[in-house]
Write an enzyme that holds these catalytic residues in place. Structure first.
Site, PDB file in Angstrom:
ATOM      1  N   LEU A  33       0.838  -1.198   0.000  1.00  0.00           N
ATOM      2  CA  LEU A  33       0.000   0.000   0.000  1.00  0.00           C
ATOM      3  C   LEU A  33       0.874   1.250   0.000  1.00  0.00           C
ATOM      4  O   LEU A  33       1.550   1.542   0.999  1.00  0.00           O
ATOM      5  CB  LEU A  33      -0.901   0.009   1.242  1.00  0.00           C
ATOM      6  N   ALA A  65       5.244  -0.487  -2.306  1.00  0.00           N
ATOM      7  CA  ALA A  65       6.084  -0.448  -3.502  1.00  0.00           C
ATOM      8  C   ALA A  65       7.261   0.499  -3.299  1.00  0.00           C
ATOM      9  O   ALA A  65       7.096   1.640  -2.870  1.00  0.00           O
ATOM     10  CB  ALA A  65       5.256  -0.013  -4.707  1.00  0.00           C
ATOM     11  N   HIS A 184       6.802  -6.123  -8.585  1.00  0.00           N
ATOM     12  CA  HIS A 184       5.554  -5.467  -8.997  1.00  0.00           C
ATOM     13  C   HIS A 184       5.424  -5.576 -10.522  1.00  0.00           C
ATOM     14  O   HIS A 184       6.057  -4.833 -11.263  1.00  0.00           O
ATOM     15  CB  HIS A 184       5.567  -4.011  -8.563  1.00  0.00           C
ATOM     16  N   GLY A 185       4.573  -6.511 -10.946  1.00  0.00           N
ATOM     17  CA  GLY A 185       4.339  -6.710 -12.374  1.00  0.00           C
ATOM     18  C   GLY A 185       2.940  -6.311 -12.781  1.00  0.00           C
ATOM     19  O   GLY A 185       2.366  -6.907 -13.703  1.00  0.00           O
ATOM     20  N   HIS A 187      -0.473  -3.046 -12.716  1.00  0.00           N
ATOM     21  CA  HIS A 187      -0.963  -1.680 -12.573  1.00  0.00           C
ATOM     22  C   HIS A 187      -0.318  -0.648 -13.480  1.00  0.00           C
ATOM     23  O   HIS A 187      -0.203   0.525 -13.130  1.00  0.00           O
ATOM     24  CB  HIS A 187      -0.844  -1.240 -11.110  1.00  0.00           C
ATOM     25  N   TYR A 189       2.678  -0.149 -14.404  1.00  0.00           N
ATOM     26  CA  TYR A 189       4.061   0.262 -14.178  1.00  0.00           C
ATOM     27  C   TYR A 189       4.970  -0.433 -15.192  1.00  0.00           C
ATOM     28  O   TYR A 189       4.499  -1.142 -16.077  1.00  0.00           O
ATOM     29  CB  TYR A 189       4.447   0.011 -12.723  1.00  0.00           C
ATOM     30  N   ARG A 236       3.421  -9.860  -8.372  1.00  0.00           N
ATOM     31  CA  ARG A 236       2.035  -9.396  -8.418  1.00  0.00           C
ATOM     32  C   ARG A 236       1.617  -9.118  -9.850  1.00  0.00           C
ATOM     33  O   ARG A 236       2.348  -8.460 -10.606  1.00  0.00           O
ATOM     34  CB  ARG A 236       1.853  -8.124  -7.582  1.00  0.00           C
TER      35      ARG A 236
END
Length: 369
Positions: A33, A65, A184-185, A187, A189, A236
């Site tokens: 978050l 993140a 983080h894979g 949203h 980005y 993710r």
């Protein structure tokens, strides 16, 4: 039905689970978050230590993140994990969580085109698979919300350097005491933008076919797994979430390919956002069970789960763990509240989710007496 099975069905969310070499106390996770609470050097503060240690009763904390490099930032006061000061500050966080018996991973990211020249070294353009501006905004102190800058397309030769940034960030996270990392894979980005045909119109080895568009994410995952071990690495994904202008014309075959290839690397978990992040779960048709069948590790799901929905998902075998976002912000003791069927705190109406310097809305949500 045996006693163990009966107990599991009656208390599914609170059964322990193995995550690699870790034994987690329950099947609840704190979702990563963004809170924008790092200092101006992107170093976590002592209040960040308090925030995470308050939530150590959840089976797994996935910390917010965190940038892998100076070019990875897209939002104000979001932390990094690439300087000695940042690593030392995160060590205070992990020590505090571990002292309470908790387990904690760090989500590592590169925001890609979800950025602004303001955040980039020498005010350069942010990087992306292609020079396609995101229909989205970011926040700059003193300026408010501004349109994301037009990015420049990464040169093919530059990609290996960013892969190495993720590898180094994973090593730094372990040095800081984290039990593992989540790549983080999702949203929109950088890694997700490479996956999607709405943001990737490259003609080199990283564009065009599904195999090519997935190459960057899989190279990052392979490098991180090699560096710290597959049992310490999660990832993710958000197959149909349109947040941050993430567009894909045919997500089912794309993400089935990604998960098949991830299975070969066997990260310890895959964390799937179902539907529109923070919004409707049925915004687009998608067969999540088809993905789940392709993977043999811990399957974690997210997006708007209630206690009852989470229990049912675990009982029927469609998830091994469930992550909770805003409920974890407002309820530091969420596992206890769920277990004892206690009411949940309401969000403070006068406190922002993002940013701020004081305790209000960050570390002052009440716990049960």
């Amino acid at each position: 039905m045996g006693v163990q099975n009966e107990a599991f069905l009656a208390d599914a969310l609170f059964q322990p689970i193995k995550l690699g070499k870790l034994e987690l106390a329950n099947r609840m996770a704190m979702a990563p978050l963004t809170r924008s609470r790092a200092d101006d050097n992107l170093v976590p503060t002592d209040m960040v230590v308090e925030y995470y240690s308050q939530r150590a009763s959840v089976g797994l904390i996935i910390a917010e993140a965190t940038q892998v490099s100076t070019t990875a930032q897209g939002y104000t006061n979001t932390p990094g994990v690439y300087t000695p000061e940042q690593i030392a500050a995160w060590k205070k966080v992990t020590d505090a969580v571990h002292a309470k018996g908790g387990r904690i991973f760090l989500q590592i990211w590169h925001t890609g085109r979800m950025s602004h020249t303001h955040f980039q070294p020498d005010n350069q353009a942010p990087v992306a698979p292609s020079a396609i501006a995101a229909n989205a905004k970011t926040y700059i102190n003193g300026k408010g919300y501004v349109e994301c800058s037009v990015p420049r397309a990464l040169e093919t030769a530059e990609i290996a350097g960013i892969v190495d940034d993720f590898r180094t960030a994973a090593a730094n996270a372990v040095q800081a005491g984290f039990d593992g990392v989540e790549v983080h894979g999702a949203h929109g980005y950088l890694l997700d933008a490479f996956l999607r045909d709405g943001t990737n119109n490259r003609t080199d080895a990283y564009g065009g076919s599904i195999e090519n568009r997935a190459r960057f994410l899989l190279e990052v995952m392979a490098a991180v797994v090699k560096e710290i071990g597959a049992d310490r690495v999660g990832v993710r994904l958000a197959p149909v979430s349109p947040v941050n202008d993430a567009l894909e014309s045919n997500p089912q075959p794309l993400f089935e390919y990604v998960v098949r290839e991830l299975e070969k690397l066997h990260p310890v978990y895959i964390h799937v956002v179902e539907g529109h992040t923070g919004g409707p779960r049925d915004n687009a048709p998608f067969d999540y069970e088809a993905l789940h069948r392709l993977y043999t590790g811990v399957w974690m799901v997210n997006n708007g789960y209630s206690k009852e929905m989470a229990e049912e998902a675990i009982r029927r075998g469609s998830a091994d763990m469930v992550s909770f976002g805003r409920k974890m912000i407002t309820n530091p003791d969420l596992p206890r509240r769920f277990r004892e069927n206690k009411p949940l705190n309401r969000p403070f109406e006068d406190a922002s989710l993002y940013g701020g310097n004081g305790a209000h809305g960050y570390v002052d949500y009440p716990e049960l007496g």
